[in-house]
Motif scaffolding. Structure first.
Motif, mmCIF file in Angstrom:
data_model
loop_
_atom_site.group_PDB
_atom_site.id
_atom_site.type_symbol
_atom_site.label_atom_id
_atom_site.label_comp_id
_atom_site.label_asym_id
_atom_site.label_seq_id
_atom_site.Cartn_x
_atom_site.Cartn_y
_atom_site.Cartn_z
ATOM 1 N N MET A 11 53.985 52.668 15.646
ATOM 2 C CA MET A 11 55.141 52.033 15.967
ATOM 3 C C MET A 11 55.356 51.064 17.000
ATOM 4 N N ASN A 12 54.579 50.424 17.390
ATOM 5 C CA ASN A 12 54.494 49.220 18.128
ATOM 6 C C ASN A 12 53.375 49.435 19.181
ATOM 7 N N LEU A 13 54.003 47.570 19.774
ATOM 8 C CA LEU A 13 52.338 47.000 19.772
ATOM 9 C C LEU A 13 51.352 48.185 21.196
ATOM 10 N N PRO A 14 51.899 48.179 22.490
ATOM 11 C CA PRO A 14 50.907 48.644 23.326
ATOM 12 C C PRO A 14 50.556 49.847 22.198
ATOM 13 N N SER A 15 51.223 50.765 21.186
ATOM 14 C CA SER A 15 50.052 51.772 21.092
ATOM 15 C C SER A 15 49.306 51.340 19.764
ATOM 16 N N LEU A 16 49.348 50.121 19.133
ATOM 17 C CA LEU A 16 48.352 49.656 18.857
ATOM 18 C C LEU A 16 46.855 49.110 19.329
ATOM 19 N N ASP A 17 47.518 48.317 21.092
ATOM 20 C CA ASP A 17 46.876 48.136 21.773
ATOM 21 C C ASP A 17 45.430 48.998 21.993
ATOM 22 N N LYS A 18 46.665 50.401 22.231
ATOM 23 C CA LYS A 18 46.248 51.364 23.477
ATOM 24 C C LYS A 18 45.045 52.407 21.838
ATOM 25 N N TYR A 19 45.116 52.296 21.007
ATOM 26 C CA TYR A 19 44.375 53.102 20.091
ATOM 27 C C TYR A 19 43.971 52.778 18.922
ATOM 28 N N GLU A 20 43.827 51.144 18.356
ATOM 29 C CA GLU A 20 43.110 51.121 17.937
ATOM 30 C C GLU A 20 41.638 51.055 18.083
ATOM 31 N N ASN A 21 41.016 50.988 18.558
ATOM 32 C CA ASN A 21 39.678 51.160 18.864
ATOM 33 C C ASN A 21 38.898 52.789 18.724
ATOM 34 N N ASP A 22 40.256 53.546 18.863
ATOM 35 C CA ASP A 22 39.834 55.052 18.885
ATOM 36 C C ASP A 22 39.387 55.515 17.276
ATOM 37 N N VAL A 23 40.309 55.324 16.225
ATOM 38 C CA VAL A 23 39.940 55.216 14.983
ATOM 39 C C VAL A 23 38.276 55.600 14.338
ATOM 40 N N VAL A 24 38.008 56.009 13.919
ATOM 41 C CA VAL A 24 36.934 56.320 13.854
ATOM 42 C C VAL A 24 36.853 55.474 12.106
ATOM 43 N N PRO A 25 35.800 54.931 11.970
ATOM 44 C CA PRO A 25 35.041 54.010 10.572
ATOM 45 C C PRO A 25 35.674 54.745 10.128
ATOM 46 N N GLY A 26 36.110 53.763 8.722
ATOM 47 C CA GLY A 26 36.564 54.037 7.421
ATOM 48 C C GLY A 26 37.762 54.907 8.172
ATOM 49 N N GLY A 27 38.753 55.402 8.687
ATOM 50 C CA GLY A 27 40.066 55.369 8.754
ATOM 51 C C GLY A 27 41.118 54.784 8.253
ATOM 52 N N LYS A 28 42.353 55.659 8.691
ATOM 53 C CA LYS A 28 43.201 54.529 8.328
ATOM 54 C C LYS A 28 44.385 54.115 9.596
ATOM 55 N N ILE A 29 44.719 52.865 9.683
ATOM 56 C CA ILE A 29 45.450 52.381 10.081
ATOM 57 C C ILE A 29 47.210 51.627 9.771
ATOM 58 N N PHE A 30 48.540 52.586 10.023
ATOM 59 C CA PHE A 30 49.698 52.664 9.569
ATOM 60 C C PHE A 30 50.265 52.287 10.569
ATOM 61 N N VAL A 31 50.729 50.490 10.402
ATOM 62 C CA VAL A 31 51.609 49.327 10.919
ATOM 63 C C VAL A 31 52.643 49.146 11.083
ATOM 64 N N ASP A 32 53.914 49.441 12.199
ATOM 65 C CA ASP A 32 55.073 49.208 11.336
ATOM 66 C C ASP A 32 54.884 47.643 11.606
ATOM 67 N N SER A 33 55.171 46.876 10.566
ATOM 68 C CA SER A 33 54.976 45.574 10.745
ATOM 69 C C SER A 33 56.324 44.493 10.685
ATOM 70 N N THR A 34 57.278 45.432 10.950
ATOM 71 C CA THR A 34 58.457 45.183 11.646
ATOM 72 C C THR A 34 58.744 44.408 13.040
ATOM 73 N N LEU A 35 57.778 45.734 13.691
ATOM 74 C CA LEU A 35 57.976 45.635 15.606
ATOM 75 C C LEU A 35 56.664 45.330 16.029
ATOM 76 N N ILE A 36 55.601 45.412 15.378
ATOM 77 C CA ILE A 36 54.260 44.782 15.313
ATOM 78 C C ILE A 36 53.697 43.726 14.334
ATOM 79 N N GLU A 37 53.406 41.950 15.180
ATOM 80 C CA GLU A 37 53.695 41.046 14.473
ATOM 81 C C GLU A 37 52.494 41.035 13.999
ATOM 82 N N ARG A 38 51.197 41.472 15.533
ATOM 83 C CA ARG A 38 49.808 40.935 15.651
ATOM 84 C C ARG A 38 48.873 41.977 14.193
ATOM 85 N N LYS A 39 48.066 41.231 14.140
ATOM 86 C CA LYS A 39 47.396 42.465 12.796
ATOM 87 C C LYS A 39 45.950 43.212 13.238
#
Lengths: 354, 176
Positions: free
Chosen positions: B73-101
């Motif tokens: 629900m914020n950019l620092p969290s996406l930056d911090k945890y994106e690479n931890d997700v298992v392959p085939g996992g799911k990422i849910f992004v609050d796109s109002t607050l996080i502009e990057r893909k």
């Protein structure tokens, strides 16, 4: 059977204590144990005879515990590492006066003020005395929120039975996490305490609660008698969980949160063809010496997984009389080893001896 | 089956409550579970996260280091945890607050303008429940049936008036 509820470990201890008939709580707030005191603050005033008191310090709180315990009532205090250090003088007095009480330590990283994240580095303090003089506490180590509740009740029972203080040695993770928990019924079995200071009613001799014996012969006698009781505790009250140990080559030893992580690692090791097992001490005093000695007959190596610089590992080495290599897998300062780190240690232990 | 979920954002966005809701729902479905918050010097505006594990088997370690499901629900969290997700996992992004893909290509990504949707339904503080509704829809980790009873269980009587709007937020997320 009562309904399962979702509770934090800290809250589960508090509710279980009340259900065990503990109506007196004295404490002083400290992270990561504060929810326990907060729960008591909320509940105790609503219970007839219930007392919650936030003392002016940890030292005051433990001495209030000392006082209430002398009257035969179930009583407890809780804190986290630096606060438990402050309580040590009082704990020694309680042990020296042969009184039951429950002290909860939801450990955080140390030494000094340290940090606020989980740790197990008070193991020595909890199991080897902590305060001055010859004494022990019964030390129970919960590894789930359910055990936070169950072992609280057990701690009160054992403390009453053997007239000695008991400690619940938890950590920040156990205190903060929520899991489904089935709370015990409110039917504590209370035993007679003929030694308690309840007023003589002019019908009996005074009871005296004291830890001061100026005549050395007398003091020696009380110490020897106390250690006879400790011997009974060591014979009768050792508790541990054995997981996949039947044919294990590598025996992982861990308690609390470290045991939870280790279990994952043991399961993964088995998937990879390594015969690993886990012995999880539930009492760390008395320590499951016999179970470990037995494991040493068939296992090639041991791995002690701890959130400390290696404290329990000494008891493992003593229990197995250094007959097999024991390696340490640890993180400190609030860090927790990952299942992968534990697995790596298991692999090394399995390979190193072939 | 075991699903490891990590929900992360700013303190005050309700990431702990979102995790608690999923945990309670799991409890009512008789599943095994654990909920572990980050704790400490977190405060409103600081970072907060919680680990939730929902499983058919007893839960081992309650710490989620390799999430199957990441909710940010914020950019620092996406930056911090994106690479931890298992392959085939799911990422849910609050796109109002996080502009990057999301840069990962080996995971399923769901962009939900949760904060905007929350404002649209008149519940600007409930982006967390909108995200939760979407998580339930796309992962099936818990069932959508019975979410009202779960809300009754989890929202204290004192705040019972908030039940309907929480339900609406979950529904909005589920249908987003």
């Amino acid at each position: 059977m009562s309904e399962k509820v979702l509770m934090k470990g800290n809250e589960a201890i508090a509710e279980a204590a009340i259900r065990a008939g503990c109506l007196h709580y004295f404490g002083y707030p400290i992270t990561p144990q504060t929810e326990l005191a907060a729960y008591m603050a909320k509940r105790m005033p609503k219970i007839e005879g219930g007392v919650f008191l936030q003392a002016e310090s940890e030292i005051a709180a433990i001495n209030m515990v000392y006082g209430v315990s002398a009257t035969g009532k179930r009583v407890m205090t809780s804190s986290s590492s630096p606060g438990v250090s402050l309580k040590q003088e009082g704990i020694s007095y309680i042990a020296g006066s042969d009184l039951p009480a429950l002290i909860v330590n939801v450990q955080r990283g140390g030494p000094g003020l340290g940090g606020i994240q989980p740790s197990q580095s008070d193991y020595f303090q909890a199991t080897k005395g902590g305060g001055h003089g010859d004494y022990h506490l019964i030390v129970l180590t919960p590894a789930s929120v359910q055990e936070m509740a169950d072992l609280t009740g057990l701690a009160f029972e054992l403390a009453d039975k053997y007239r000695m203080p008991a400690m619940l040695l938890a950590d920040g993770t156990m205190g903060q996490m929520m899991e489904p928990v089935e709370l015990p019924e409110t039917k504590p079995e209370l035993i007679d305490k003929p030694w308690a200071l309840t007023g003589t009613g002019m019908k009996r001799e005074h009871n005296i609660v004291n830890s001061l014996y100026l005549v050395p012969e007398q003091l020696e006698k009380t110490n020897l008698e106390r250690y006879e009781r400790y011997k009974l505790v060591e014979e009768n009250e050792v508790r541990y969980e054995s997981f996949m140990m039947d044919d294990a080559d590598v025996c992982v030893v861990a308690f609390g949160i470290a045991a939870r992580v280790s279990k994952n690692a043991v399961v993964e090791a088995r998937k990879q063809g390594i015969k690993a097992g886990l012995i999880r001490p539930i009492t760390v005093w008395p320590f499951p010496k016999k179970a470990l000695a037995k494991a040493a007959e068939t296992c090639k190596a041991f791995v002690s997984v701890e959130l400390s610089m290696g404290q329990m590992i000494e008891d493992i080495n003593l229990a197995i009389k250094c007959s097999k290599p024991v390696s340490l897998c640890n993180r400190v300062g609030g860090m927790i080893p990952s299942p992968e780190e534990v697995l790596e240690s298991i692999k090394k232990a399995a390979g190193g001896n072939e | 089956m075991t699903t490891q979920i990590l929900i992360a954002g700013f303190g005050g966005q309700g990431v702990l409550f979102a995790g608690k809701f999923l945990a309670y729902k799991g409890l009512l479905e008789d599943k095994q579970l654990s909920w572990l918050p980050s704790y400490g010097p977190e405060m409103r505006g600081g970072t907060a996260n919680c680990s939730v594990i929902i499983s058919d088997e007893p839960v081992g370690s309650p710490i989620v280091s390799k999430p199957d499901v990441l909710v940010v629900m914020n950019l620092p969290s996406l930056d911090k945890y994106e690479n931890d997700v298992v392959p085939g996992g799911k990422i849910f992004v609050d796109s109002t607050l996080i502009e990057r893909k999301v840069e990962r290509t080996d995971v399923d990504v769901y962009y939900i303008p949760a904060t905007q949707l929350a404002i649209d339904i008149g519940a600007p503080t409930l982006a967390n429940m909108i995200m939760t509704g979407k998580v339930i829809k796309e992962t099936g980790v818990v069932s959508y049936d019975g979410i009202e009873q779960t809300l009754t269980k989890i929202i204290s009587a004192r705040k019972a008036n908030l039940k309907d709007i929480n339900f609406k937020a979950l529904e909005t997320g589920y249908n987003a």
